[in-house]
Structure formats: structure tokens, C-alpha cells
Design a protein around this motif. Structure first.
Motif, mmCIF file in Angstrom:
data_model
loop_
_atom_site.group_PDB
_atom_site.id
_atom_site.type_symbol
_atom_site.label_atom_id
_atom_site.label_comp_id
_atom_site.label_asym_id
_atom_site.label_seq_id
_atom_site.Cartn_x
_atom_site.Cartn_y
_atom_site.Cartn_z
ATOM 1 N N THR A 22 0.838 -1.190 0.000
ATOM 2 C CA THR A 22 0.000 0.000 0.000
ATOM 3 C C THR A 22 0.874 1.241 0.000
ATOM 4 O OG1 THR A 22 -0.123 -0.014 2.419
ATOM 5 C CG2 THR A 22 -1.864 -1.163 1.220
ATOM 6 N N SER A 23 0.294 2.351 -0.409
ATOM 7 C CA SER A 23 1.025 3.612 -0.471
ATOM 8 C C SER A 23 0.616 4.504 0.697
ATOM 9 C CB SER A 23 0.762 4.333 -1.794
ATOM 10 O OG SER A 23 1.252 3.562 -2.877
ATOM 11 N N THR A 63 6.019 3.386 0.288
ATOM 12 C CA THR A 63 5.357 2.113 0.016
ATOM 13 C C THR A 63 5.461 1.234 1.257
ATOM 14 O OG1 THR A 63 5.891 2.242 -2.336
ATOM 15 C CG2 THR A 63 5.260 0.079 -1.469
ATOM 16 N N ILE A 64 4.319 0.775 1.754
ATOM 17 C CA ILE A 64 4.277 -0.063 2.944
ATOM 18 C C ILE A 64 3.964 -1.492 2.524
ATOM 19 C CG2 ILE A 64 3.086 -0.499 5.134
ATOM 20 C CD1 ILE A 64 2.532 2.493 5.274
ATOM 21 N N LEU A 90 10.888 -0.357 7.022
ATOM 22 C CA LEU A 90 10.228 0.667 6.211
ATOM 23 C C LEU A 90 11.263 1.510 5.471
ATOM 24 C CD1 LEU A 90 7.530 2.020 5.454
ATOM 25 C CD2 LEU A 90 7.795 3.473 7.472
ATOM 26 N N TYR A 91 12.366 1.842 6.149
ATOM 27 C CA TYR A 91 13.410 2.636 5.506
ATOM 28 C C TYR A 91 14.108 1.852 4.402
ATOM 29 C CZ TYR A 91 17.816 5.160 4.929
ATOM 30 O OH TYR A 91 18.897 5.818 4.399
ATOM 31 N N ALA A 92 14.375 0.555 4.680
ATOM 32 C CA ALA A 92 15.044 -0.269 3.677
ATOM 33 C C ALA A 92 14.198 -0.396 2.414
ATOM 34 C CB ALA A 92 15.346 -1.656 4.253
ATOM 35 N N ASP A 93 12.869 -0.507 2.577
ATOM 36 C CA ASP A 93 11.983 -0.648 1.424
ATOM 37 C C ASP A 93 11.826 0.658 0.648
ATOM 38 O OD1 ASP A 93 11.635 -3.251 2.163
ATOM 39 O OD2 ASP A 93 9.687 -2.947 3.121
#
Length: 305
Positions: free
Chosen positions: A63-64, A111-112, A89-92
Motif C-alpha cells: 500500500t502507499s 510504500t508499505i 520501512l526505511y530499507a523498502d
């Protein structure tokens, strides 16, 4: 002649319920009839078809999320139950956030649930076997080795004495760390910062390194500050403010008077941090957005980094 000939009687076939007699000669074999009743029995005897394999559950689609004022990565990760926390979350989203996760600006799209791209494992390089020294070179190499060892010892002694000496000036001002390298300079540009640039300077420092007040003053705040983690803000006697962020622990409290070079905490990696380091700012006010060049400020007070 009629009436005198012998006539053979035809062989009889007896039919009973569910069977038919058949055969040759005088023998008879009973065979079952495959009527409706027989077919029904055969259907019952047939094994049931295996149930279709259940469809495997697919993982939830990514999801955004659009950053709003007051957001920081650890807060977003907690609100959206991101497994792995803000680090995942930071790595993605590193391509969108940039090299410094401490400051994310409103409007940034994250992007989650995305899967970070994994780099292929690198094959270890094969080391070439060292060449065997010639017997005639042994004496020359031993002499050069002793000379290099002497030079290295002299340099190490000079370096140790320089690093152990605190960087303090006659005016009572000091560097925030005894010895550290600047990894991110002031006003480094990038879209990851809401102001468009880095508002302070970052020092490389392992967790637990002593952090000092750069000058005399009074502690304005000491505690948790969102993306900055544990921070200390000091108002100095010249009216400026200094900020020290991502600390692992604090040794001062709000309202306390400090002197230049006094320990105020230990460096760490709290808040939105890519690793242990010290984020340091000089400000005209106590809050974010009133920054000034910290290197020039310290030089004006006789401290060189």
C-alpha cells in the motif's frame, strides 16, 4: 422318412434373476447382469475423487502512504504494524527517502509492505598464493621491515596524543566530540529534507561515545524528540542554541547549567537513524528551522574540526 428320423432337442438356456447362463457343451457359467442395480453398485464401489487443492493465500498487496507534517519513520511503522519496524520501512523506501532517514518531508510517498530488493551474494575472490621470497632478498626485506615498523610506531604515538587531547579553546568552547569525522556536511542538498538541505552536521561515533556541550549555557530540553530520538538542546551565553541528537543516554536535565566541554550524554542511534552517529546543530532559536553553519560558529569561538 417322416416320423422315423431322430430329432435332437435344442440345448436349453436357463435365465435366473440377475444371471445369464452361458457356455459350451453341458457346462453353464453364471454371469452377473450389469443392469441399473449393477451400475449403481459399481458407482458406490468407485473411490471418491480427491478434493481440489485449496488455493494458497496470497500476501497482502503493498500500500502507499503519503507523509504528513509531524510524521517520522518509527511512528509510521508503528501505526501500520510494519514487521521489522522503521528499519524495514526505511530499507523498502531508501530510494525515495535518501541516505538520511532522520528527516522526511510532507508529501513524500512511501510504500508499505514492499519487499526490499536483495543484492546477489558476492563470490569470495580467490586469493593468489604469495610468491616465495628469494633467499638473496631476505636481508634487504628484513631491513626495510624494521624501518617501516619504526615509522609506524612514531606515527601511532603522534596520532594517539592528538586524539586524546580534547579540542577546547581559551574561550571555554569545545568540539562536541573529542575525535570524530564529519560524515554529512551542513547544507548538503537532497529531497529527503523538508528544508531541501541538511540543517546540521553528522559525526561518525560509535554508541557510548562521550558527547560534550560546545560552550557554557543552560539546558533548554533533554529527552525524547521524535525523529531525533534522545536529544539535548542548550542555550549558550551568547544567545545561540546547540542541539545534540540520536543519543543513547542523557546525563543532564532541563534547567541545568553546563560549561564548555562538560559531558551531556552518550552517542547512539535512537530515533530515525541509519546507525550510531551524532547529529549536531547550531541555531538562532531552540527549534528546528533556525539553523546556522555549525563549523563557522565553532571556528569563531576558536574550535577547529
Amino acid at each position: 422318412m417322416p416320423g422315423k428320423g431322430k430329432h435332437r432337442r435344442p440345448k436349453s438356456r436357463s435365465i435366473s434373476r440377475g444371471f445369464v447362463a452361458a457356455g459350451t457343451g453341458g457346462a453353464a457359467i453364471a454371469l452377473p447382469l450389469m443392469g441399473a442395480a449393477g451400475a449403481h453398485a459399481a458407482d458406490k464401489a468407485a473411490p471418491a475423487a480427491a478434493p481440489a487443492a485449496s488455493t494458497a493465500q496470497k500476501p497482502a498487496a503493498p500500500t502507499s502512504y503519503r507523509v504528513v507534517a509531524g510524521d517520522y519513520l518509527s511512528k509510521i511503522a508503528a501505526e501500520h504494524d510494519v514487521r521489522g519496524g522503521w528499519q524495514k520501512l526505511y530499507a523498502d523506501n531508501r530510494a525515495a527517502v535518501g541516505d538520511d532517514p532522520a528527516l522526511i518531508h510532507p508529501g513524500l510517498k512511501l510504500t508499505i509492505g514492499a519487499k526490499a530488493q536483495e543484492r546477489p551474494a558476492e563470490k569470495p575472490a580467490q586469493k593468489a598464493a604469495p610468491a616465495k621470497p628469494k633467499a638473496s632478498d631476505n636481508e634487504d626485506r628484513a631491513s626495510r621491515s624494521e624501518s617501516r615498523a619504526s615509522d609506524t610506531a612514531a606515527k601511532a604515538s603522534t596520532s594517539d596524543s592528538a586524539e586524546s587531547a580534547p579540542q577546547e579553546s581559551a574561550s571555554g568552547y569545545s568540539a562536541p566530540l573529542d575525535s570524530a569525522a564529519v560524515t554529512t556536511p551542513y547544507r548538503a542538498s537532497g529531497a529527503m529534507w523538508s528544508s531541501g538541505y541538511h540543517t546540521g552536521i553528522d559525526f561518525s561515533a560509535s554508541t557510548g561515545t562521550t558527547v560534550k556541550s560546545v560552550g557554557p549555557g543552560s539546558v533548554v530540553s533533554a529527552g525524547w524528540s521524535g525523529a531525533y530520538g534522545n536529544e539535548v538542546v542548550i542555550q549558550h551565553t551568547d544567545g545561540t542554541y546547540s542541539q545534540y541528537a540520536h543519543l543513547s543516554s542523557l546525563t543532564v536535565s532541563a534547567g541545568q547549567n553546563v560549561s564548555g566541554g562538560q559531558q551531556i550524554g552518550l552517542s547512539g542511534s535512537t530515533g530515525n537513524s541509519s546507525g550510531p552517529h551524532l547529529h549536531f546543530e547550531i541555531r538562532t532559536g531552540p527549534g528546528y528551522g533556525s539553523d546556522m553553519d555549525p563549523v563557522s560558529y565553532l571556528r569563531q569561538h576558536g574550535v577547529s574540526l
